[in-house]
Design a protein around this motif. Structure first.
Motif, short mmCIF file in Angstrom:
data_model
loop_
_atom_site.label_atom_id
_atom_site.label_comp_id
_atom_site.label_asym_id
_atom_site.label_seq_id
_atom_site.Cartn_x
_atom_site.Cartn_y
_atom_site.Cartn_z
N GLN A 157 0.98 9.66 85.35
CA GLN A 157 2.32 9.70 85.92
C GLN A 157 2.30 9.25 87.38
O GLN A 157 1.38 9.59 88.13
CB GLN A 157 2.90 11.12 85.85
N PHE A 158 3.35 8.52 87.75
CA PHE A 158 3.51 8.13 89.14
C PHE A 158 4.18 9.26 89.91
O PHE A 158 5.26 9.72 89.54
CB PHE A 158 4.35 6.86 89.25
N ILE A 159 3.54 9.70 91.00
CA ILE A 159 4.02 10.82 91.79
C ILE A 159 4.04 10.42 93.27
O ILE A 159 3.19 9.66 93.72
CB ILE A 159 3.12 12.07 91.63
N THR A 160 5.02 10.92 93.99
CA THR A 160 5.04 10.75 95.44
C THR A 160 5.10 12.11 96.10
O THR A 160 5.76 13.03 95.61
CB THR A 160 6.25 9.92 95.90
N LYS A 161 4.41 12.24 97.22
CA LYS A 161 4.44 13.48 98.00
C LYS A 161 5.49 13.42 99.11
O LYS A 161 5.85 14.44 99.69
CB LYS A 161 3.07 13.76 98.61
N GLY A 162 5.96 12.21 99.39
CA GLY A 162 6.93 12.02 100.46
C GLY A 162 8.34 11.86 99.93
O GLY A 162 8.67 12.30 98.82
N VAL B 123 -0.10 -1.76 92.56
CA VAL B 123 0.96 -2.01 93.54
C VAL B 123 1.55 -0.70 94.03
O VAL B 123 1.78 -0.52 95.24
CB VAL B 123 2.06 -2.90 92.92
N LEU B 124 1.81 0.22 93.13
CA LEU B 124 2.39 1.50 93.51
C LEU B 124 1.47 2.27 94.45
O LEU B 124 1.91 2.91 95.41
CB LEU B 124 2.71 2.33 92.27
N SER B 125 0.19 2.22 94.16
CA SER B 125 -0.79 2.92 94.99
C SER B 125 -0.88 2.33 96.39
O SER B 125 -1.09 3.04 97.37
CB SER B 125 -2.17 2.90 94.32
N LYS B 126 -0.69 1.00 96.49
CA LYS B 126 -0.82 0.31 97.77
C LYS B 126 0.48 0.26 98.57
O LYS B 126 0.46 0.34 99.80
CB LYS B 126 -1.33 -1.11 97.55
N LYS B 127 1.62 0.11 97.87
CA LYS B 127 2.87 -0.15 98.56
C LYS B 127 3.72 1.10 98.80
O LYS B 127 4.67 1.05 99.58
CB LYS B 127 3.70 -1.17 97.76
N VAL B 128 3.42 2.19 98.10
CA VAL B 128 4.18 3.42 98.31
C VAL B 128 3.29 4.38 99.10
O VAL B 128 2.27 4.86 98.58
CB VAL B 128 4.60 4.06 96.97
N PRO B 129 3.60 4.64 100.35
CA PRO B 129 2.71 5.39 101.25
C PRO B 129 2.17 6.70 100.68
O PRO B 129 0.98 6.98 100.80
CB PRO B 129 3.60 5.64 102.48
#
Length: 286
Positions: free
Chosen positions: A207-212, A192-198
């Motif tokens: 670890q869950f990481i965001t670049k935005g 879900v995180l991979s699909k729903k978080v751009p």
């Protein structure tokens, strides 16, 4: 109700049956008491720690073939003291009546002290249950954040809390936490995180990481207590994940009291998380 326990400090309950009650109590006081020509039977409520009287143990009832327990509004010496405020908050007596997150008891009694002791001594297993249900690893940093909040909010006084549901109530009362940098083990949540978080992804360290700039949080809400069809207590809560205030993941968590009892029965040397996390719990809850 058809559940009971033998001591206020017990963290799990027993299913009531005539044979089982006889074996557990060995027909000894304070569980068996003589009153004139009658024999009365007592135990402890698993939730509020008040005395309960066992009805129909040795005498067939008109409306049921099974014995049952009902709250007894007097202290039974050697067994349990009657606490009116605890009774009024008891989810077995009044299911779902006091589940507001800010609902607290007015004073800390032995019941609440036992909750703190159980969390402190078994925090490694609380962390394991948190990971099992949420799919998120409880690192020392996260544990410290949640412990600080629990203490600040006087979580042990929460009216919907008890010894048997202490691990779930601990995380339920926590505030929303950032998901960035957390280790994610649940494959469904990872997807879900991979699909729903751009700009989100799971790195090589899980670890869950965001670049935005997305703001991703998780929290627990909607604690519910109901009597099941079998006349036992059933408790649930919801686990949520949001991205920029939009819900992207939700799961219902059903409390498994027996699982917690089995976990805390494991010897210390075989406990995976015993050590640093338990030391943190001692620091904040001790």
């Amino acid at each position: 109700m058809n559940i009971y326990k033998l001591k206020p400090s017990d963290t799990n309950y027993k299913i009531l049956s005539r044979e089982g009650f006889e074996m557990a109590t060995r027909k000894l006081p304070p569980y068996y008491k003589k009153q004139e020509r009658n024999e009365l039977h007592f135990a402890v409520c698993p939730v509020c720690n008040n005395p309960v009287q066992i009805i129909g143990l040795n005498k067939k009832l008109q409306h049921t073939d099974l014995p049952y327990a009902k709250h007894y509004h007097k202290t039974i010496r050697g067994l349990a003291a009657f606490d009116k405020e605890a009774f009024e908050s008891c989810s077995l007596a009044h299911p779902g009546s006091n589940l507001f997150k800010d609902s607290r008891k007015s004073a800390c009694t032995e019941r609440e002290r036992q909750i703190l002791i159980s969390l402190q001594e078994n925090f490694d297993q609380v962390a394991y249950l948190f990971q099992l249900y949420s799919g998120i690893v409880m690192t020392p940093h996260l544990a410290e954040e949640m412990l600080k909040w629990y203490v600040a909010e006087q979580g042990h006084l929460y009216r919907g809390g008890s010894l048997i549901n202490a691990p779930w109530v601990f995380v339920y009362l926590s505030r929303a936490q950032k998901l960035w940098g957390r280790k994610i083990k649940d494959p469904d949540l990872r997807e879900v995180l991979s699909k729903k978080v751009p700009s989100g992804f799971i790195n090589e360290k899980d670890q869950f990481i965001t670049k935005g700039q997305e703001k991703v949080f998780f929290w627990f809400a909607k604690h519910k207590q109901i009597k099941s069809a079998e006349n036992t207590l059933k408790e649930t809560m919801q686990f949520f994940v949001t991205c920029d205030d939009k819900e992207i993941f939700k799961k219902t968590i059903t409390f498994d009291y027996g699982l917690f009892q089995r976990l805390i029965s494991i010897p210390d040397e075989k406990r995976r998380y015993k050590g640093k996390l338990t030391a943190l719990a001692e620091k904040y809850l001790g």
